[in-house]
Scaffold this active site. Sequence first.
Site, mmCIF file in Angstrom:
data_model
loop_
_atom_site.group_PDB
_atom_site.id
_atom_site.type_symbol
_atom_site.label_atom_id
_atom_site.label_comp_id
_atom_site.label_asym_id
_atom_site.label_seq_id
_atom_site.Cartn_x
_atom_site.Cartn_y
_atom_site.Cartn_z
ATOM 1 N N GLU A 129 7.766 103.829 41.079
ATOM 2 C CA GLU A 129 7.950 102.409 41.424
ATOM 3 C C GLU A 129 7.539 102.119 42.865
ATOM 4 O O GLU A 129 6.938 101.080 43.164
ATOM 5 C CB GLU A 129 9.418 102.021 41.203
ATOM 6 C CG GLU A 129 9.733 100.570 41.419
ATOM 7 C CD GLU A 129 9.028 99.657 40.414
ATOM 8 O OE1 GLU A 129 8.065 99.005 40.814
ATOM 9 O OE2 GLU A 129 9.446 99.600 39.253
ATOM 10 N N LYS A 205 -3.419 101.284 44.605
ATOM 11 C CA LYS A 205 -2.318 100.593 43.928
ATOM 12 C C LYS A 205 -2.843 99.794 42.734
ATOM 13 O O LYS A 205 -2.199 99.738 41.681
ATOM 14 C CB LYS A 205 -1.605 99.667 44.915
ATOM 15 C CG LYS A 205 -0.871 100.433 46.023
ATOM 16 C CD LYS A 205 -0.479 99.500 47.156
ATOM 17 C CE LYS A 205 0.222 100.227 48.281
ATOM 18 N NZ LYS A 205 0.352 99.420 49.498
ATOM 19 N N GLY A 302 7.480 99.488 54.477
ATOM 20 C CA GLY A 302 8.620 99.667 55.375
ATOM 21 C C GLY A 302 9.658 100.578 54.753
ATOM 22 O O GLY A 302 9.682 100.793 53.538
#
Length: 436
Positions: A129, A205, A302
């Site tokens: 994920e 991605k 992040g």
Amino acid sequence: MTKRTVKVGLCGLGTVGQGVLALLVEGNAAISARSAAHLVVTHIGTRTPRPEVDIGDAQDSRDVFAVARDPEVDVLIELIGGTTVAKELVIEALQQKKHVITANKALLADHGGELFALAEQQGVSLKYEAAVAGGIPIIETVRASLAANEVTSVAGIINGTGNFILTAMASEGRAFDDVLQEAQRLGYAEADPTFDVDGTDAAQKLVLLASLAFGAAIPADAPFKQGVDSVAPEDLEFAKELGYRIKHLGIAQRDAETIQLRVHPTLIPEGKAIAQVDGVLNAVMINGTGVGELLLVGPGAGSRPTASAVCGDLVSIAGSLARDESPATPSMGVPIADLDSASITHIDDVSTGWYLRLDAEDKPGVMASITKCLSEKGIGIESLIQKPEASASADVPVIIVTDRATTRCLNDAVSTIEAMSSVVGRVTCLRVENFD
Ligand code: HSE
């Protein structure tokens, strides 16, 4: 009720690894309630010592393979990055029948077929994920929640660093390099930010997302790539003046027999919700036959957002283990052997609107010859701006937004325009998508 203890091995204690430790400590009670399991990080592997990080009672190893071979470990979280040692580590863990969680999009884009097949063969789970769009739960959304849909297109801002840079350049007039350095300081950019800048990170991605959404095996080098560094500050200004925002998008779209896969800066009408997604936020817009258009927005990079996605996978695996069910679900929605072999639309055949910026001599007939050239190639003009002379130079910027044209047709017209004696230097070409 006695809770099952699920033992976790964590390899890598960088930005995301530290976020995972923090979330597991802070959310321990809720995680335990939601998974009906007691989650304990029992073994941590880092190739260099990290004495500054509190690892509690976990065993501390310099050899990450010791974590994969630890008979006590149920789930291994791979956060070391890279595609060489990380690949060997994941293979070792799967061979040891550990469930594996990774945030490593490069590894899965390059070697996903082999690793997912090994996980299936071993009857264990390989979850990822956190590899796509940071904290947005896009993988589980497409794999499970949208399973009744045929996905027709996916378009997203899927590199937080690139969006952070474009936003700061557009809203604060800051220089590219200055903003990139800040993205590195904040832990958004990759250790080597080349892949953030040249579109490779977004392409990796996109490959994962499109494989899952379209049920197709897609090679890592399939997407066309144009980096965020191809956008100049004046393009952001002119785009705004024309009613657009520039976003770096990854786009996957079904054509009749083929799939479009492309990563590039894109002008989007400012009224579209995705055009308003700024800073390090990511956004993924999905069109499905049942749901219609869906837009998911959230932090794309992040420490804590990415750790949130890792921990979501962990809770899912732990929950299955606690219920004595197998957590192994096909990573790509269907068994790897059942993925279609994708045929990719050549970028020359992809049709979009175009933004063109060029410098031309400010004299009669120049604009007419440029517009005539476009018209002769069958390219319609939607808007055109000719700026007044800014200095003693006789050259003026000309900005044109065209109707849809294929890359081949546009390049043909641009070669002719660049050869005109009244046109100075190269023409900047960016794609326009109206998403209507
Ligand atoms: N460097 C990546 C980004 C991190 O900026 O999106 C999250 O994958």
